[in-house]
Design an enzyme around this catalytic site. Structure first.
Site, short mmCIF file in Angstrom:
data_model
loop_
_atom_site.label_atom_id
_atom_site.label_comp_id
_atom_site.label_asym_id
_atom_site.label_seq_id
_atom_site.Cartn_x
_atom_site.Cartn_y
_atom_site.Cartn_z
CG ASN A 9 -1.76 1.21 1.36
OD1 ASN A 9 -1.78 2.05 0.45
ND2 ASN A 9 -2.46 1.33 2.48
CD1 TRP A 10 3.33 0.95 -3.10
CD2 TRP A 10 3.54 2.35 -4.84
NE1 TRP A 10 4.02 0.29 -4.08
CE2 TRP A 10 4.16 1.12 -5.16
CE3 TRP A 10 3.55 3.37 -5.78
CZ2 TRP A 10 4.80 0.90 -6.39
CZ3 TRP A 10 4.18 3.15 -7.01
CH2 TRP A 10 4.80 1.92 -7.29
CE LYS A 11 -0.35 3.28 4.84
NZ LYS A 11 -0.33 3.40 6.27
CG HIS A 96 -6.01 1.86 5.13
ND1 HIS A 96 -5.62 2.82 6.05
CD2 HIS A 96 -4.97 1.02 4.99
CE1 HIS A 96 -4.37 2.57 6.41
NE2 HIS A 96 -3.95 1.47 5.79
CD GLU A 166 -3.48 -2.32 7.39
OE1 GLU A 166 -2.34 -2.48 6.92
OE2 GLU A 166 -4.14 -1.28 7.20
N GLY A 172 2.14 2.58 11.06
CA GLY A 172 3.07 3.72 11.10
C GLY A 172 3.81 3.79 12.43
CB SER A 212 5.02 -1.45 12.17
OG SER A 212 4.51 -0.15 12.43
N GLY A 233 2.93 -1.03 4.32
CA GLY A 233 2.93 0.40 3.98
C GLY A 233 4.32 0.87 3.62
P1 13P Z 1 2.99 0.72 7.73
O1 13P Z 1 3.49 -0.58 7.16
O2 13P Z 1 3.70 1.91 7.20
O3 13P Z 1 2.87 0.69 9.22
O4 13P Z 1 1.48 0.88 7.17
C1 13P Z 1 0.61 -0.17 7.33
C2 13P Z 1 -0.61 0.07 6.54
O5 13P Z 1 -1.43 0.90 6.88
C3 13P Z 1 -0.80 -0.70 5.29
O6 13P Z 1 -2.08 -0.56 4.78
#
Ligand code: 13P
Length: 253
Positions: A9-11, A96, A166, A172, A212, A233
């Site tokens: 998930n590149w956000k 999400h 999640e 994060g 994470s 992420g």
């Molecule tokens: P991180 O891997 O940066 O903690 O993000 C997780 C996430 O929200 C994936 O959808």
């Protein structure tokens, strides 16, 4: 055993088309060598075309981070399911916590899931609690969230759903959830899924863990946490790290 699924998930990353193209290219190269793992990249909408190639390896798939729950029509700012399907997108993340925090209710998530599965794509549905507590309030929260999120989804569409557990407190963050806890929670969310869709669907649904995940903890989360894959992420746009992560996951028999 079925292949593990790692979804990136590149956000809201990266900042340019050229960098998106380079990350996709690298991910494609790594996925050519994978034997036991499938990879899905979910870039922002504007960069999906940067991830399309004429030589898409079998283990490399395209995903998106959301979709409109409207099928078509005058909806300014929205991106529709057919547009994504026509670009080659197969998986769509929905529910999400970041999208829920921006206003999505269980009902809205449910409408998005409906649109995805009716459109013949796979919905990667995120669920997770804000905090854990000793009294099990988080379990009750999850039960309600899962039931609300899957309200109005036809039973025969359960096979088009992947559950992504999640926990918000682990997103994060510095540390992921402990693999033993991941195992416990994946069983719990499967059980609720079975309450909604029936025993067989609950048995078959794939569960991913997200929050994470990095190249150091990915192997244990799969091995000890016994999940079917990961929703990643930060590490999914960090190239040396994502390569190591995929190697670690692929090495698990
Ligand atoms: P991180 O891997 O940066 O903690 O993000 C997780 C996430 O929200 C994936 O959808």
């Amino acid at each position: 055993m079925s292949k593990k699924l790692v979804i990136g998930n590149w956000k809201m990353n990266p900042e340019s088309f050229a960098v998106a193209k380079a990350i996709a290219q690298k991910t494609r190269e790594i996925s050519m060598k994978l034997k036991n793992t499938e990879v899905v990249v979910c870039p922002p909408f504007s960069f999906i075309p940067a991830c399309v190639s004429r030589n898409q390896p079998a283990a490399f798939h395209l995903g998106a981070q959301s979709v409109s729950f409207e099928e078509s029509g005058p909806h300014t700012g929205e991106v529709g399911i057919k547009m994504l399907a026509n670009l080659g997108v197969e998986y769509i993340i929905t529910g999400h916590s970041e999208e829920r925090a921006a206003g999505d209710t269980d009902e809205m998530v449910s409408k998005r899931i409906f649109r995805i599965v009716e459109g013949g794509l796979t919905a990667v549905v995120c669920v997770g609690e804000k905090n854990r507590d000793d009294d099990g309030v988080h379990l009750e929260f999850l039960r309600k969230q899962i039931k609300g999120t899957f309200a109005n989804i036809p039973e025969d569409k359960a096979k088009r759903i992947i559950l992504a557990y999640e926990p918000i407190w682990a997103i994060g963050a510095k540390e992921a959830m402990l693999p033993e806890q991941v195992y416990e929670m994946s069983l719990f969310v499967k059980k609720i899924f079975a309450d909604v869709f029936g025993h067989e669907a609950g048995h078959k649904v794939r569960v991913l863990y997200g929050g994470s995940v990095n190249f150091r903890n990915a192997g244990d989360i799969i091995k000890v946490g016994k999940v079917d894959g990961l929703l990643v992420g930060r590490e999914s746009v960090n190239m040396p790290g994502f390569k190591e992560l995929l190697k670690a996951v692929d090495a698990i028999e």
